[in-house]
Design a protein around this motif. Structure first.
Motif, PDB file in Angstrom:
ATOM      1  N   ILE A  42       0.853  -1.191   0.000  1.00 48.24           N
ATOM      2  CA  ILE A  42       0.000   0.000   0.000  1.00 48.24           C
ATOM      3  C   ILE A  42       0.886   1.238   0.000  1.00 48.24           C
ATOM      4  N   ASN A  43       0.384   2.316  -0.559  1.00 48.06           N
ATOM      5  CA  ASN A  43       1.112   3.576  -0.474  1.00 48.06           C
ATOM      6  C   ASN A  43       1.102   4.052   0.982  1.00 48.06           C
ATOM      7  N   PRO A  44       2.269   4.402   1.534  1.00 54.30           N
ATOM      8  CA  PRO A  44       2.310   4.796   2.950  1.00 54.30           C
ATOM      9  C   PRO A  44       1.347   5.917   3.317  1.00 54.30           C
ATOM     10  N   ASN A  45       1.080   6.839   2.389  1.00 56.28           N
ATOM     11  CA  ASN A  45       0.166   7.937   2.687  1.00 56.28           C
ATOM     12  C   ASN A  45      -1.299   7.497   2.757  1.00 56.28           C
ATOM     13  N   HIS A  46      -1.564   6.280   2.291  1.00 56.05           N
ATOM     14  CA  HIS A  46      -2.933   5.766   2.331  1.00 56.05           C
ATOM     15  C   HIS A  46      -3.174   4.869   3.548  1.00 56.05           C
ATOM     16  N   TRP A  47      -2.137   4.549   4.295  1.00 53.75           N
ATOM     17  CA  TRP A  47      -2.228   3.589   5.392  1.00 53.75           C
ATOM     18  C   TRP A  47      -2.710   4.241   6.692  1.00 53.75           C
ATOM     19  N   SER A  48      -3.643   3.582   7.318  1.00 52.45           N
ATOM     20  CA  SER A  48      -4.120   4.006   8.635  1.00 52.45           C
ATOM     21  C   SER A  48      -3.657   2.990   9.668  1.00 52.45           C
ATOM     22  N   ALA A  49      -2.719   3.419  10.541  1.00 52.04           N
ATOM     23  CA  ALA A  49      -2.212   2.510  11.565  1.00 52.04           C
ATOM     24  C   ALA A  49      -3.317   2.139  12.552  1.00 52.04           C
ATOM     25  N   GLU A  50      -4.190   3.074  12.803  1.00 56.59           N
ATOM     26  CA  GLU A  50      -5.285   2.819  13.737  1.00 56.59           C
ATOM     27  C   GLU A  50      -6.288   1.820  13.166  1.00 56.59           C
ATOM     28  N   LYS A  51      -6.628   2.001  11.912  1.00 54.84           N
ATOM     29  CA  LYS A  51      -7.612   1.134  11.264  1.00 54.84           C
ATOM     30  C   LYS A  51      -6.976  -0.154  10.755  1.00 54.84           C
ATOM     31  N   GLN A  52      -5.636  -0.138  10.567  1.00 54.80           N
ATOM     32  CA  GLN A  52      -4.895  -1.258   9.969  1.00 54.80           C
ATOM     33  C   GLN A  52      -5.493  -1.596   8.596  1.00 54.80           C
ATOM     34  N   GLY A  53      -5.495  -0.579   7.764  1.00 51.13           N
ATOM     35  CA  GLY A  53      -6.016  -0.691   6.410  1.00 51.13           C
ATOM     36  C   GLY A  53      -6.004   0.677   5.762  1.00 51.13           C
ATOM     37  N   TYR A  54      -6.793   0.844   4.737  1.00 49.80           N
ATOM     38  CA  TYR A  54      -6.851   2.131   4.044  1.00 49.80           C
ATOM     39  C   TYR A  54      -7.506   3.201   4.913  1.00 49.80           C
ATOM     40  N   LYS A  55      -6.983   4.407   4.781  1.00 47.03           N
ATOM     41  CA  LYS A  55      -7.682   5.543   5.356  1.00 47.03           C
ATOM     42  C   LYS A  55      -9.012   5.715   4.627  1.00 47.03           C
ATOM     43  N   PRO A  56     -10.009   6.271   5.286  1.00 46.90           N
ATOM     44  CA  PRO A  56     -11.276   6.510   4.585  1.00 46.90           C
ATOM     45  C   PRO A  56     -11.128   7.610   3.534  1.00 46.90           C
ATOM     46  N   ARG A  57     -11.931   7.496   2.479  1.00 49.39           N
ATOM     47  CA  ARG A  57     -12.000   8.536   1.434  1.00 49.39           C
ATOM     48  C   ARG A  57     -10.664   8.785   0.753  1.00 49.39           C
ATOM     49  N   ILE A  58     -10.068   7.715   0.216  1.00 45.73           N
ATOM     50  CA  ILE A  58      -8.874   7.859  -0.627  1.00 45.73           C
ATOM     51  C   ILE A  58      -9.339   7.956  -2.077  1.00 45.73           C
ATOM     52  N   ALA A  59      -9.220   9.149  -2.649  1.00 47.88           N
ATOM     53  CA  ALA A  59      -9.826   9.419  -3.963  1.00 47.88           C
ATOM     54  C   ALA A  59      -9.179   8.626  -5.090  1.00 47.88           C
ATOM     55  N   ASP A  63     -13.093   1.809  -4.768  1.00 45.79           N
ATOM     56  CA  ASP A  63     -13.726   1.168  -3.608  1.00 45.79           C
ATOM     57  C   ASP A  63     -13.471  -0.328  -3.621  1.00 45.79           C
ATOM     58  N   GLU A  64     -13.469  -0.910  -4.810  1.00 50.72           N
ATOM     59  CA  GLU A  64     -13.253  -2.350  -4.918  1.00 50.72           C
ATOM     60  C   GLU A  64     -11.861  -2.744  -4.411  1.00 50.72           C
ATOM     61  N   LYS A  65     -10.851  -1.987  -4.832  1.00 47.26           N
ATOM     62  CA  LYS A  65      -9.494  -2.289  -4.403  1.00 47.26           C
ATOM     63  C   LYS A  65      -9.330  -2.061  -2.905  1.00 47.26           C
ATOM     64  N   ARG A  66      -9.887  -0.958  -2.416  1.00 49.37           N
ATOM     65  CA  ARG A  66      -9.764  -0.649  -0.991  1.00 49.37           C
ATOM     66  C   ARG A  66     -10.438  -1.722  -0.137  1.00 49.37           C
ATOM     67  N   MET A  67     -11.620  -2.110  -0.524  1.00 49.81           N
ATOM     68  CA  MET A  67     -12.360  -3.104   0.246  1.00 49.81           C
ATOM     69  C   MET A  67     -11.680  -4.469   0.200  1.00 49.81           C
ATOM     70  N   ALA A  68     -11.134  -4.833  -0.969  1.00 51.48           N
ATOM     71  CA  ALA A  68     -10.443  -6.118  -1.086  1.00 51.48           C
ATOM     72  C   ALA A  68      -9.197  -6.142  -0.205  1.00 51.48           C
ATOM     73  N   PHE A  69      -8.466  -5.007  -0.169  1.00 55.58           N
ATOM     74  CA  PHE A  69      -7.261  -4.909   0.649  1.00 55.58           C
ATOM     75  C   PHE A  69      -7.614  -5.031   2.129  1.00 55.58           C
ATOM     76  N   ASP A  70      -8.587  -4.256   2.579  1.00 60.48           N
ATOM     77  CA  ASP A  70      -8.985  -4.301   3.992  1.00 60.48           C
ATOM     78  C   ASP A  70      -9.502  -5.674   4.392  1.00 60.48           C
ATOM     79  N   LYS A  71     -10.226  -6.303   3.457  1.00 64.33           N
ATOM     80  CA  LYS A  71     -10.737  -7.646   3.732  1.00 64.33           C
ATOM     81  C   LYS A  71      -9.593  -8.633   3.901  1.00 64.33           C
ATOM     82  N   ALA A  72      -8.557  -8.510   3.055  1.00 61.52           N
ATOM     83  CA  ALA A  72      -7.406  -9.409   3.149  1.00 61.52           C
ATOM     84  C   ALA A  72      -6.688  -9.242   4.488  1.00 61.52           C
TER      85      ALA A  72
END
Length: 443
Positions: A42-59, A63-72
């Motif tokens: 993941i791009n470091p600027n998109h990473w949320s250490a608190e959420k352990q996944g994508y930050k919300p609202r990454i333009a 959505d498909e890629k973000r959701m698949a990553f968080d699901k993994a």
């Protein structure tokens, strides 16, 4: 026991291209603290250490890629939590993470796990399926590209154990592979050590969308074959939209341009250019594919005609193509009558394409023609000599014949096209002269 996902890399605020690998960490009482890398990045600027996944609202991320990553991330965390037991070490964690992406990769054992690799199955498909040589070569080309992509992931992206496997390949894998294919021409300068032993012809040219679609169509054929054999139920192409091929109107040499090349004085150039000119002109006069041209011998010369079975379509039908030779073609063969078995001197296709361009430029075949930009797929005008290739010879034969007789069945019998071929339709462009003839019928 606690499982966390984290990254070890940062990036400048506006950097959206760098990637950081995702690691998983297991901590437990008794001093247990083990870590292992995953194939996720993941791009470091998109990473949320608190959420352990994508930050919300990454333009910039779908959505498909973000959701698949968080699901993994969630699934790997759950898997580690479920399988953990006291006494495990970093190797156990690494194997477990690899198992998530490639089920049973570590437990199948040497030869069995290899069976599920896409490159292995492509080779099996080649070995077990009757294919024309051109088709075999295209599938072998896919093996080469996929193998290089996997090695790139290992050595450059540090994705240990990464493989494209028929039982686990996903639409996201296909999208990533397509991006790599589109960008590989940039990597020679960026990663010179990786490419130092790879011939530039394999990676230095921008790949067109049509070419990439062809690679993926062959991959899809093999994947469906694996499903049919019962090796897997997975078919990522059911959820992946292949880009349809696009073609500009066919361009070719007019009879006047062809004769200008045929009669040109090339004595100021290296003698090899005259030989390649003869090969090109002979191909223009019989219209075969370059793969068939390279196989022609004196045995193919029968009663003043060239007879051959096209390699590309022999798996569909094995009809013999018979093309009468005119005086120009016979004169070319006369120059090489002392060859033992070959009709023409042997040639390298890569060199042949280069020589065609050089000869046409030298002769002044610089008429502007419409082509598709391989990257943007937008129409652009370019001098004919810049875009000419071995296939220009085939189009010259077909295009000029069609302007004379306008009988696709008769021409197809000499070009080796399958009846009803969609490819043949592209040669039947209705030009202005033909339109004028039709309009004159109304006088």
């Amino acid at each position: 026991m606690k499982v966390t996902a984290f990254i070890r890399k940062t990036a400048a605020k506006n950097n959206v291209t760098d990637l950081a690998k995702v690691y998983f960490r297991v901590r437990d009482t008794g001093g247990v603290d083990i870590k292992a890398a995953s194939e996720l990045s993941i791009n470091p600027n998109h990473w949320s250490a608190e959420k352990q996944g994508y930050k919300p609202r990454i333009a910039l991320v779908s959505d498909e890629k973000r959701m698949a990553f968080d699901k993994a991330i969630q699934e790997i965390t759950h898997l580690i939590t479920k399988e953990y037991y006291r006494g495990v070490d970093g190797a156990w964690l690494q194997n477990l993470i690899e198992e998530y992406r490639h089920p049973n990769i570590n437990s199948r054992g040497g030869n069995k796990s290899e069976i599920y690799c896409l490159t292995y199955q492509i080779q099996k498909y080649i070995d077990e399926t009757p294919l024309a040589q051109d088709s075999r070569d295209h599938h072998l080309g896919n093996i080469d590209k996929i193998s290089r992509y996997e090695r790139f992931q290992h050595e450059i992206m540090h994705r240990r154990g990464f493989r494209l496997c028929v039982d686990s390949i996903t639409p996201e894998d296909l999208r990533d592979f397509k991006t790599w294919l589109q960008e590989e021409h940039l990597y020679g300068e960026r990663y010179p050590l990786f490419y130092k032993d790879i011939h530039p012809t394999k990676y230095s040219q921008i790949r067109s969308e049509n070419s990439i679609t062809g690679y993926f169509q062959r991959m899809r054929t093999v994947q469906k074959w694996c499903v049919k054999k019962g090796l897997t139920r997975n078919n990522p192409f059911d959820r992946y939209q292949l880009a349809p091929p696009m073609y500009a109107d066919p361009f070719y040499l007019t009879l006047e341009e062809r004769d200008k090349v045929y009669n040109a004085d090339l004595s100021a150039l290296h003698p090899a250019n005259a030989v390649y000119r003869d090969i090109f002109m002979f191909q223009c006069l019989i219209g075969c594919r370059v793969s068939d041209l390279s196989r022609l011998t004196k045995a193919n010369l029968v009663d003043g005609c060239i007879e051959y079975i096209p390699q590309k379509t022999k798996g569909v039908h094995a009809n013999t193509v018979r093309v009468p030779l005119n005086q120009k073609a016979l004169a070319i063969l006369e120059r090489y009558k002392d060859l033992e078995t070959s009709l023409l001197p042997t040639f390298c296709q890569f060199t042949y394409n280069m020589k065609i361009k050089r000869i046409l430029k030298y002769v002044g075949i610089d008429r502007k023609v419409m082509t598709l930009d391989p990257k943007t797929r937008q129409e652009v005008m370019r001098p004919l000599y810049e875009v000419a290739s071995t296939h220009t010879a085939r189009k010259t034969f077909i295009g000029n014949l069609y302007k004379q007789v306008k009988d696709p069945n008769l021409i197809a019998s000499m070009s080796g096209h399958v009846e009803g071929s969609r490819a043949f339709v592209r040669y039947r462009k209705v030009d202005d002269d033909m339109k004028k003839e039709l309009v004159n019928l109304l006088d």
